[in-house]
Design an enzyme around this catalytic site. Structure first.
Site, short mmCIF file in Angstrom:
data_model
loop_
_atom_site.label_atom_id
_atom_site.label_comp_id
_atom_site.label_asym_id
_atom_site.label_seq_id
_atom_site.Cartn_x
_atom_site.Cartn_y
_atom_site.Cartn_z
N GLU A 87 -58.29 6.04 -46.45
CA GLU A 87 -58.20 6.35 -47.88
C GLU A 87 -59.56 6.48 -48.53
O GLU A 87 -59.76 7.31 -49.43
CB GLU A 87 -57.36 5.28 -48.59
N ASP A 147 -49.14 2.44 -53.27
CA ASP A 147 -50.03 1.67 -54.15
C ASP A 147 -51.05 0.82 -53.39
O ASP A 147 -52.26 0.97 -53.56
CB ASP A 147 -49.18 0.79 -55.07
N PRO A 163 -58.20 0.50 -49.93
CA PRO A 163 -59.42 0.83 -49.16
C PRO A 163 -60.32 1.83 -49.89
O PRO A 163 -61.50 1.89 -49.61
CB PRO A 163 -58.85 1.46 -47.87
N HIS A 170 -45.88 -2.28 -50.33
CA HIS A 170 -45.29 -1.00 -50.72
C HIS A 170 -44.77 -1.01 -52.16
O HIS A 170 -44.06 -0.09 -52.55
CB HIS A 170 -44.14 -0.62 -49.78
#
Lengths: 328, 367
Positions: A61, A85, A90, A130
């Site tokens: 990410e 989310d 990262p 999540h």
């Protein structure tokens, strides 16, 4: 022209229309290409616009956001997807140290017209990591715009506005609202970022909500109406910038307010809203501003998430606590 | 098609073309750049050395908040700027201001951020030099993005991205190399391995055979070069830039050099390294080495060297002049560029600052 679309379809339409309108818009992230994203928000974009404009990236990410920064520095309008989310964390350094600050540290020479889409919040029975409500991290960072739609029409309009914005936008998509359908007018002008909207008129108290909590607030207002209490509902839509004018005008019209938000309440966007409303509407308030938020716990497992999430009963209880004995 | 792993690995020894005594190495592992290029590089290195030492002095005089000097790394700094074409991009770290000057940015503007300003100074688009980046390796993915955008538009731009040995431990280094390789982005990553990350030696940073070996894991060819030999740097970096420009994908070059001074003025290098080690590296000085080589060959004479020294002195004087003025700020600057248009909340806060300033002003007086 109106069409009945789910929020997921409306977001997909917004991306498709933005890519068709502007060749510098490109979409990338994890699984957004052939698969169309785990929530199908990018469905069909790679096929329609080619793999140069909608592509899968390595699973990293910070790299996704960092590469988007460079592309935005060099004439593109990237729209990146963080798959969930908590998987955006990262990229936190890239977002807070670079995405948010590039314009300022270059005295406006280098704008970063980019959108970071984040499916967020709970209510979908997700396993851990999540279901986070991560808005406070981003709304706390000067240089970012943070918006979150609560219905398909706003999803379309706000995402078009986000892509068109010359500032970076963190676009928070309430996962539990992805598959609810509504009529969407695709021809309306792109709405400005930074405007709240009154979703339901009311005279006794104001519920202030955003994203996944707006339907909860609307349900609570419907239930209260049955009991003879008239609740107004304001949808904040834009967490940064915050529309003090619309929110305060609404609260001043009723004299009572409850903020409803899913994130843990401690040091939250809900705290900020309550403080701002208190400072700005004190003379019009008949009671302290109430808050109904998530608990200050790590997001609970699927079978327990109902204990964490604001619901109609908790909202109505908070409304009941607004010092009604004091009359007007 | 997967690349041949053997072709990705660096040679055992870094490429050196001019040894530390200023003598040519035979047989040469690459073509020595033409004399005109080396003479120009010498002039730029003498200027870079003077710039480093002037900037260091300006901290003591209170004109810079801090200065991370690249004294001893001038060959890398100058080569990084000289291998690029006008349309290429340079991504510097905070220790690469000498490279930014060598790229043509005004020396005073180069040090804007380090002078304590809130912004970084030069015009990014004009110079195609990214802002100095302080968080380590975070600029490397940006370099990949700039290169990828250029490639999508069919431009032949190359991006040279700098980082240090410490930066190779950061996740962003690895993500940037991986993205660059997968996207085949025309980026040359130049790692200036100056053996220390503040106080931490390379042995605590990595157990890899060399930093250039890290390229192979991503499918990127890695090379090692003597970072105090500008001839070798120009040859190796130049070839890497050419390869990236002609569709060869990203390249990784590790330059072996040494940070001759402390991390910044605020650091005390005697706490973590011996004078003996510093003395060894001072005998490998990149400026002396090239001067000796070119003087022996007759490519420069005393008059030319004197002219280079004058150029460097003029730059130092200009730098002193540019940084002599005290910083003066209009508070509104702090709000102006947070967003394209200040938010209502920022406008309120600016009004508050202006109101405070008004109240601080004595009646009838000026500030």
């Amino acid at each position: 022209m109106t069409e009945k679309l789910t929020m997921a379809q409306a977001l997909n339409r917004a991306l498709r229309d933005a890519m068709a309108a502007d060749g510098s818009v490109s979409v990338f992230g994890e699984d957004v290409g052939r698969l169309g994203g785990v929530f199908r928000i990018t469905d069909g974009l790679a096929a329609e616009f080619g793999e140069d404009r909608c592509f899968d990236t390595p699973l990293a990410e910070a790299g996704i956001v960092g590469v988007a920064v460079g592309m935005a520095m060099n004439g593109m309008r990237p729209v990146v997807e963080m798959q969930f989310d908590a998987f955006a964390y990262p990229a936190f350094e890239q977002i807070t140290s670079h995405v948010a600050k590039m314009r300022n540290r270059t005295r406006g020479q280098v704008a970063l017209p980019m959108v970071i889409r984040v499916p967020y919040a709970g209510g979908i029975g997700g396993v851990e990591h999540h279901s986070d409500s991560s808005e406070a991290y981003f709304a706390h960072t000067p240089g970012l715009h943070v918006v979150t739609p609560s219905d398909p029409a706003d999803a379309y309009g706000l995402l078009r506005a986000a892509v068109a914005s010359d500032d970076p936008v963190v676009f928070l998509e309430p996962k539990k609202l992805y598959f609810g359908a509504d009529e969407v007018d695709l021809d309306l002008p792109v709405p400005p970022i930074g405007r709240a909207v009154v979703r339901r008129p009311g005279t006794d108290a104001t519920l202030i909500a955003y994203g996944p909590s707006v339907p909860v607030a609307l349900d609570a207002a419907a239930a209260a109406a049955v009991e003879g209490r008239s609740l107004q509902v304001v949808d904040v839509r834009s967490l940064q910038p915050f529309d003090d004018d619309t929110v305060c005008r609404a609260v001043r019209s009723t004299g009572r307010a409850v903020v409803v938000a899913e994130a843990p309440g401690f040091v939250s966007v809900a705290s900020e809203i309550a403080a701002r409303v208190t400072e700005r509407c004190w003379d019009a308030l008949a009671a302290p501003v109430g808050r109904v938020t998530g608990l200050d716990i790590p997001y609970p497992p699927p079978r327990l998430e109902h204990l964490h999430l604001p619901d109609v009963d908790r909202v109505l209880d908070a409304v009941d606590d607004l010092r009604w004995e004091r009359g007007e | 098609m997967r690349p041949d792993p053997e072709g990705l690995l660096p040679a055992t020894e870094p490429v050196t073309l001019i040894d530390s005594d200023g003598a040519p190495v035979t047989p040469a592992r690459a073509a020595v750049p033409p004399a005109s290029e080396l003479v120009a590089a010498l002039g730029a290195m003498i200027t870079a050395r003077r710039f480093n030492d002037q900037a260091y002095a300006l901290v003591r005089q209170g004109r810079l908040a801090v200065y991370p000097s690249s004294h001893g790394q001038e060959a890398c700094q100058v080569a990084a700027a000289r291998v690029l074409s006008d349309g290429d991009w340079l991504f510097p770290t905070y220790r690469d201001t000498a490279a930014v000057v060598a790229r043509g940015v005004d020396p005073g503007q180069t040090l804007t951020l380090l002078s304590g300003e809130w912004h970084h100074g030069w015009d990014v688009a004009t110079h195609r030099v990214a802002p100095l980046t302080t968080p380590l390796a975070t600029q490397l993915p940006h370099a990949v993005g700039v290169a990828h955008a250029a490639r999508l538009r069919g431009e032949d731009t190359v991006v040279l991205a700098l980082c240090g040995d410490g930066g190779t431990s950061e996740g962003d280094f690895h993500e940037a190399l991986n993205f660059a390789a997968v996207l085949r982005a025309p980026v040359v990553f130049l790692v200036q391995n100056n053996t220390f990350a503040i106080s931490v030696p390379l042995s605590r940073q990595t157990a890899a055979p060399s930093l250039a070996h890290k390229g192979a894991g991503y499918g990127i060819p890695g090379q090692r070069v003597d970072g105090n030999d500008v001839a070798a740097l120009l040859a190796v970096l130049g070839a890497a830039v050419d390869a990236a420009r002609t569709g060869g994908g990203p390249q990784l070059v590790e330059a072996h050099t040494y940070r001759m001074q402390a991390h910044t003025n605020a650091d005390d290098a005697t706490r973590y390294r011996d004078d003996d080690e510093v003395a060894v590296w001072s005998r490998r000085d990149p400026v002396e080495r090239l001067r000796t080589f070119l003087t022996r060959r007759g490519d420069v004479d005393e008059a030319r060297l004197a002219a280079f020294a004058d150029d460097a002195e003029r730059l130092a004087a200009r730098l002193r002049d540019e940084l002599a003025a005290d910083l003066r700020h209009d508070p509104s600057e702090l709000f102006e560029h947070v967003y394209a248009t200040p938010t209502p909340q920022l406008r309120e806060q600016l009004a508050m600052l202006r109101d405070e300033a008004t109240r601080d002003t004595p009646a009838g007086g000026s500030r």
